[in-house]
Design a protein around this motif. Sequence first.
Motif, PDB file in Angstrom:
ATOM      1  N   ILE A  69      -6.720   4.539  -0.655  1.00 40.19           N
ATOM      2  CA  ILE A  69      -6.602   4.328  -2.108  1.00 40.19           C
ATOM      3  C   ILE A  69      -6.568   2.844  -2.429  1.00 40.19           C
ATOM      4  N   ALA A  70      -5.828   2.087  -1.617  1.00 42.00           N
ATOM      5  CA  ALA A  70      -5.728   0.646  -1.863  1.00 42.00           C
ATOM      6  C   ALA A  70      -7.047  -0.080  -1.622  1.00 42.00           C
ATOM      7  N   GLN A  71      -7.930   0.536  -0.833  1.00 45.50           N
ATOM      8  CA  GLN A  71      -9.183  -0.124  -0.457  1.00 45.50           C
ATOM      9  C   GLN A  71     -10.374   0.385  -1.286  1.00 45.50           C
ATOM     10  N   ARG A  79       0.809  -1.221   0.000  1.00 48.10           N
ATOM     11  CA  ARG A  79       0.000   0.000   0.000  1.00 48.10           C
ATOM     12  C   ARG A  79       0.839   1.268   0.000  1.00 48.10           C
ATOM     13  N   PHE A  80       1.956   1.276   0.703  1.00 46.30           N
ATOM     14  CA  PHE A  80       2.679   2.508   1.006  1.00 46.30           C
ATOM     15  C   PHE A  80       3.874   2.693   0.073  1.00 46.30           C
ATOM     16  N   LYS A  81       4.073   3.945  -0.349  1.00 52.96           N
ATOM     17  CA  LYS A  81       5.147   4.239  -1.310  1.00 52.96           C
ATOM     18  C   LYS A  81       6.469   4.556  -0.634  1.00 52.96           C
ATOM     19  N   GLU A  82       6.431   5.271   0.485  1.00 53.28           N
ATOM     20  CA  GLU A  82       7.655   5.701   1.152  1.00 53.28           C
ATOM     21  C   GLU A  82       7.530   5.468   2.657  1.00 53.28           C
ATOM     22  N   PRO A  83       8.645   5.146   3.333  1.00 52.31           N
ATOM     23  CA  PRO A  83       8.584   4.998   4.791  1.00 52.31           C
ATOM     24  C   PRO A  83       8.314   6.337   5.465  1.00 52.31           C
ATOM     25  N   THR A  84       7.341   6.377   6.348  1.00 53.54           N
ATOM     26  CA  THR A  84       6.994   7.601   7.066  1.00 53.54           C
ATOM     27  C   THR A  84       6.219   7.239   8.326  1.00 53.54           C
ATOM     28  N   SER A  89       3.944   9.475   9.378  1.00 53.62           N
ATOM     29  CA  SER A  89       2.754  10.320   9.275  1.00 53.62           C
ATOM     30  C   SER A  89       1.506   9.466   9.105  1.00 53.62           C
ATOM     31  N   GLY A  90       0.622   9.503  10.105  1.00 48.71           N
ATOM     32  CA  GLY A  90      -0.613   8.742  10.021  1.00 48.71           C
ATOM     33  C   GLY A  90      -1.497   9.218   8.882  1.00 48.71           C
ATOM     34  N   SER A  91      -1.496  10.522   8.606  1.00 48.18           N
ATOM     35  CA  SER A  91      -2.331  11.056   7.525  1.00 48.18           C
ATOM     36  C   SER A  91      -1.885  10.538   6.171  1.00 48.18           C
ATOM     37  N   VAL A  92      -0.580  10.493   5.945  1.00 54.71           N
ATOM     38  CA  VAL A  92      -0.054   9.996   4.663  1.00 54.71           C
ATOM     39  C   VAL A  92      -0.359   8.517   4.502  1.00 54.71           C
ATOM     40  N   LEU A  93      -0.075   7.725   5.528  1.00 57.62           N
ATOM     41  CA  LEU A  93      -0.302   6.281   5.436  1.00 57.62           C
ATOM     42  C   LEU A  93      -1.790   5.965   5.264  1.00 57.62           C
ATOM     43  N   THR A  94      -2.640   6.723   5.952  1.00 57.58           N
ATOM     44  CA  THR A  94      -4.083   6.476   5.845  1.00 57.58           C
ATOM     45  C   THR A  94      -4.586   6.754   4.440  1.00 57.58           C
ATOM     46  N   LEU A  95      -4.098   7.817   3.804  1.00 59.33           N
ATOM     47  CA  LEU A  95      -4.515   8.105   2.432  1.00 59.33           C
ATOM     48  C   LEU A  95      -4.104   6.978   1.486  1.00 59.33           C
ATOM     49  N   TYR A  96      -2.898   6.482   1.636  1.00 53.26           N
ATOM     50  CA  TYR A  96      -2.461   5.364   0.789  1.00 53.26           C
ATOM     51  C   TYR A  96      -3.309   4.118   1.050  1.00 53.26           C
ATOM     52  N   HIS A  97      -3.642   3.887   2.321  1.00 47.55           N
ATOM     53  CA  HIS A  97      -4.494   2.734   2.644  1.00 47.55           C
ATOM     54  C   HIS A  97      -5.868   2.880   1.999  1.00 47.55           C
TER      55      HIS A  97
END
Length: 604
Positions: free
Chosen positions: A261-263, A244-249, A251-259
């Motif tokens: 999108i994947a869902q 799901r995630f493009k870069e290590p971070t 940031s909960g906001s960044v990871l949640t957006l990627y999640h």
Amino acid sequence: MKSEYILGQMLDIFRGNHHFTTDENTQVVLQILAWAKLSLNESLPSDLQLTKNSRLTTSTELFNSFKRLSECPELGENKAAFENIAYLHRDISPGVFVEALDFALDSAHKNLLNSFDFPEDFYLSFLSHGSPIPIEVIKVMSALAGDLKGKRVYCPYDSLCLIARQVSKQDGIPSIETPWVSPIPWLISILTDANIRTIVTSDPLQRPAFLKEGNLQKFDFTIAFPLFGQKIDIEVYKRDLFNRFKEPTSSGSVLTLYHIIAQTEGKAIVAIPGSILFSRGAEHLLRKDLLQQEMIEAVLSMPAALLPFTPIPFSILILNTRGKASTVRFVDGAAEQFSTRDGRNRSKLVNWELLLEIFHNSNDEAIVANIPTIDIILKNDANLEVSRYLLPPAQKVIRHLLSKNETRKLSDLVTFLRPSKPLPKNETEGIPALEVGVSDFPNYGYLTTPERRVLLSPKVFNSQEGKSFLCPRDIIISIKGSAGKLAIIPDNVPPVGPNAWVVNQSSLIMRPQGSIDPRVLFMYLCSDVGETLLKAIISGATVPLIQLQHLKDVEIIVPDAAKAESIINTFKEQVQIQDQINKLQEELQHLSKSHWNISSSTRG
């Protein structure tokens, strides 16, 4: 009001109970109310229905009833509302249960539990599990999704069922995923008639639960208002099994957006903190990635202080995971016409129907703009702040003015220097210097001698940092806090060495390179035109910021020699007047001490 009255009466019955925690008192009240409501439903077996003859008087008897309800197949998914009841092993006064059960059953028979709703204070008590989102914001978000009838809608982090309830009203099929281990979401669903079919208890980032054949299940829509400011363990990125995630971070906001999108296979409407729109690091990489994939359809800014206990500004981001958005529509939902303030300095979203109308149909450049993704936004550092792309009346005038004059970018006219960092306060040895802060900036004329003393490392004098000592006619700009405030350094500033002048960490030094008189540049930046241009690049975070890259691109009108001379003469007049004001203020201070002066009295 009837719901608030019933909830208040029930909580009052348990208020003197010190054997349960406050949260447990709330839970048992909701469970009793839900049981009373379900008992009028013929699908519940007669031996499990709450009646006047139930004769429950002890915690153990209530525990056994709830245990049977949690195993009742006729309740379907709703049986989860009666789980997590270990607290009932602590016995309390029998009269409390009798009074509460009778009151709940009486309310159910009078149809007072139909279309139950909760007051804001109820949601505030569970603030750590999900902020109470204003209903107007929820209506805007669900309306932006479009037709939800029969559509599967993913509602991550909707622990209080606020979004899912609205989705149900629009005949959508909501699915909630929340890390909160509690029957409260199910109880809210039963009492509010939301009829939410699926609520799963799981952390969407660490252990996503909506899977299909080992892969993430795709929903038609996602509507989400995640918690802001969450920091996530980097191990979540490393252990991700779904790419799901493009870069290590963290940031909960960044990871949640990627999640999300994947869902999602379609549109996602997500509330995001303002920092996502302009910050560097992982946030910048996220914006760039989504823009390059043409997933971002729109950004709507929201009024500040809409949420309880925080003034953090947020925006609504509209994504389309099918990736066909060659332009992004920016809408200023933070405009004055869309909010009012209450006595607690909180905002309320108003005229939200008009906001939706403007989103869909308006062409007013002062409040909406359609901006090409590739040609403009990506070239503008992938910045997604709404104010960056709108053209209020003042901006239109300035754009016309700039087009009629010779202009240069600020970066062509000055060298930008960052301040040297002083030694920590506990250090006692170093070279003394005077530090300029925003409070020293005068309204007109040259900066006067600052008073704050700091110590610098001797290494500063033998390094590139030595250039950061203030020189005659340097221009200082505050880039954090009082962003955009300016000052110009006088000709008699001390030379590099002990007691030289430096600037604090919230400012930048702009050292003119000779192609424009510093006084002309200073007057331009302080003018209505310069002030408007600087305001346009201030990031809308809780602490206002100006990013260096945006400052470099500010357009400067370069006047001819005659105009420049006139500007310099005006500046000299300001200096003379300011000097006269300073002298008059000194005289006033002297006169105020002419009589009853403590220092003179002690000498006598």
